[in-house]
Scaffold this motif. Structure first.
Motif, mmCIF file in Angstrom:
data_model
loop_
_atom_site.group_PDB
_atom_site.id
_atom_site.type_symbol
_atom_site.label_atom_id
_atom_site.label_comp_id
_atom_site.label_asym_id
_atom_site.label_seq_id
_atom_site.Cartn_x
_atom_site.Cartn_y
_atom_site.Cartn_z
ATOM 1 N N ALA A 265 96.727 51.609 70.605
ATOM 2 C CA ALA A 265 95.668 51.975 69.662
ATOM 3 C C ALA A 265 95.836 53.411 69.186
ATOM 4 O O ALA A 265 95.632 53.710 68.001
ATOM 5 C CB ALA A 265 94.310 51.785 70.321
ATOM 6 N N ILE B 52 87.396 50.532 72.096
ATOM 7 C CA ILE B 52 88.710 51.180 72.130
ATOM 8 C C ILE B 52 88.619 52.573 71.508
ATOM 9 O O ILE B 52 89.156 53.546 72.050
ATOM 10 C CB ILE B 52 89.758 50.318 71.398
ATOM 11 C CG1 ILE B 52 89.955 48.993 72.138
ATOM 12 C CG2 ILE B 52 91.075 51.070 71.269
ATOM 13 C CD1 ILE B 52 90.872 48.025 71.422
ATOM 14 N N VAL B 53 87.914 52.676 70.371
ATOM 15 C CA VAL B 53 87.731 53.979 69.729
ATOM 16 C C VAL B 53 87.040 54.939 70.687
ATOM 17 O O VAL B 53 87.443 56.103 70.833
ATOM 18 C CB VAL B 53 86.927 53.836 68.417
ATOM 19 C CG1 VAL B 53 86.527 55.213 67.887
ATOM 20 C CG2 VAL B 53 87.738 53.085 67.377
ATOM 21 N N TYR C 209 90.867 41.173 74.907
ATOM 22 C CA TYR C 209 89.411 41.210 75.082
ATOM 23 C C TYR C 209 89.004 41.137 76.549
ATOM 24 O O TYR C 209 87.833 41.326 76.867
ATOM 25 C CB TYR C 209 88.759 40.084 74.289
ATOM 26 C CG TYR C 209 88.748 40.342 72.791
ATOM 27 C CD1 TYR C 209 88.218 41.520 72.286
ATOM 28 C CD2 TYR C 209 89.285 39.422 71.902
ATOM 29 C CE1 TYR C 209 88.221 41.770 70.924
ATOM 30 C CE2 TYR C 209 89.288 39.649 70.542
ATOM 31 C CZ TYR C 209 88.753 40.838 70.052
ATOM 32 O OH TYR C 209 88.754 41.087 68.711
ATOM 33 N N THR D 103 92.494 51.138 60.666
ATOM 34 C CA THR D 103 93.140 50.348 61.714
ATOM 35 C C THR D 103 92.267 49.155 62.075
ATOM 36 O O THR D 103 91.082 49.304 62.358
ATOM 37 C CB THR D 103 93.369 51.207 62.977
ATOM 38 O OG1 THR D 103 94.272 52.273 62.658
ATOM 39 C CG2 THR D 103 93.959 50.374 64.102
ATOM 40 N N SER D 104 92.848 47.979 62.051
ATOM 41 C CA SER D 104 92.121 46.764 62.403
ATOM 42 C C SER D 104 92.488 46.327 63.824
ATOM 43 O O SER D 104 93.467 46.808 64.411
ATOM 44 C CB SER D 104 92.467 45.636 61.432
ATOM 45 O OG SER D 104 93.830 45.255 61.574
ATOM 46 N N MET D 105 91.710 45.408 64.352
ATOM 47 C CA MET D 105 92.049 44.845 65.655
ATOM 48 C C MET D 105 93.389 44.132 65.600
ATOM 49 O O MET D 105 94.152 44.144 66.574
ATOM 50 C CB MET D 105 90.951 43.889 66.131
ATOM 51 C CG MET D 105 89.750 44.581 66.737
ATOM 52 S SD MET D 105 90.157 45.568 68.211
ATOM 53 C CE MET D 105 90.544 44.264 69.401
ATOM 54 N N ILE E 249 96.066 46.618 66.202
ATOM 55 C CA ILE E 249 96.179 46.996 67.611
ATOM 56 C C ILE E 249 96.826 45.877 68.420
ATOM 57 O O ILE E 249 97.683 46.121 69.274
ATOM 58 C CB ILE E 249 94.788 47.348 68.176
ATOM 59 C CG1 ILE E 249 94.213 48.560 67.433
ATOM 60 C CG2 ILE E 249 94.865 47.634 69.683
ATOM 61 C CD1 ILE E 249 92.780 48.892 67.800
ATOM 62 N N LYS F 33 86.863 46.729 68.961
ATOM 63 C CA LYS F 33 87.485 47.953 68.464
ATOM 64 C C LYS F 33 86.641 49.180 68.778
ATOM 65 O O LYS F 33 87.183 50.248 69.118
ATOM 66 C CB LYS F 33 87.703 47.834 66.952
ATOM 67 C CG LYS F 33 88.291 49.089 66.313
ATOM 68 C CD LYS F 33 88.397 48.936 64.808
ATOM 69 C CE LYS F 33 88.678 50.263 64.135
ATOM 70 N NZ LYS F 33 88.729 50.150 62.664
ATOM 71 N N ASP F 34 85.317 49.075 68.677
ATOM 72 C CA ASP F 34 84.460 50.232 68.943
ATOM 73 C C ASP F 34 84.661 50.764 70.355
ATOM 74 O O ASP F 34 84.663 51.977 70.586
ATOM 75 C CB ASP F 34 82.986 49.877 68.725
ATOM 76 C CG ASP F 34 82.633 49.740 67.251
ATOM 77 O OD1 ASP F 34 83.448 50.180 66.420
ATOM 78 O OD2 ASP F 34 81.569 49.184 66.944
#
Length: 237
Positions: free
Chosen positions: A51, A89-90, A80, A63-65, A68, A86-87
């Motif tokens: 990521a 991961i961010v 998952y 950047t999309s899932m 990643i 994604k949030d």
């Protein structure tokens, strides 16, 4: 307790960090429990590394899932298991990046206050290494931009910078007591300027690849400038 006694027990940033309350309400639902399984921790770090590369190339929003997943070479079901989305991961990337920047300050901390220029130079060198190894300055700029529109991100940034500002203020106060820095300015105000110098280097390192040595040399030149106007040689006013 006298100022001199305070100098002998000059607090480390780690001590100050322990006194700052952590406000985790905004991102509480996104935090992923730390696994005690080494294998799971390794997989989580693998996802975060993938990521990070995506965010460095394309930014948080672009950047999309799928990006990643592709970079990590993992299936959605597998990824998952470690992050709900994604949030999350961010958030993990933001926390790790802020921790990296804070660690750059921690490396300069001693039981006794280091000279200001020495402390600043060591911080600049640490940030330069972080850029070479992790691209941290580029991620830091993205975090600052996101913090302008995302209150939760702004809260994380404030939490990370507060103990650093406190440490700088106490470092300045120690130098004021020694007569090495103007005592007419509140330490907190000088601490904000020092932080601004560090943030300025982060921006220029990310955008211009400015090197720590030349930036530190510039700071040395500024510190050498007299604090007030030159004396009138004629003795007249």
């Amino acid at each position: 307790m006298t100022i001199l006694e305070n100098e002998r027990s000059f607090p480390s940033l780690q001590h100050i960090l322990g006194t700052v309350d952590k406000n985790e309400r905004s991102f509480h639902s996104l935090r992923v429990p730390v696994s005690h399984s080494p294998a799971a921790d390794t997989r989580r770090q693998h996802v975060l590394a993938a990521a990070r590369r995506c965010f460095l190339d394309n930014g948080f929003h672009a950047t999309s899932m799928q990006d990643i997943l592709r970079e990590a070479q993992m299936s959605p079901g597998n990824l998952y298991r470690y992050f709900p989305g994604k949030d999350a991961i961010v958030l993990a990337i933001v926390e790790a990046t802020l921790a990296d920047v804070t660690a750059a300050f921690e490396q300069t901390l001693l039981d006794e206050p280091p000279p200001l220029l020495e402390a600043l130079t060591e911080i600049l060198r640490a940030i330069e290494r972080l850029d070479d190894d992790e691209g941290t300055p580029r991620l830091a700029i993205q975090i600052w931009g996101e913090a302008l529109r995302n209150p939760a991100m702004a809260s994380l940034f404030a939490e990370a910078i507060t103990p650093v500002r406190q440490w700088f203020a106490q470092l300045v106060e120690a130098h004021q007591h020694r007569g090495l820095t103007s005592g007419q300015v509140p330490p907190e105000h000088l601490a904000n300027v020092l932080l601004g110098a560090i943030h300025g280097f982060i921006v220029q390192r990310a955008l211009l690849k400015l090197d720590a040595a030349s930036y530190a040399e510039g700071l040395r030149g500024l510190f050498a400038v007299p604090a007030g106007p030159p004396n009138d040689a004629s003795g007249t006013s």
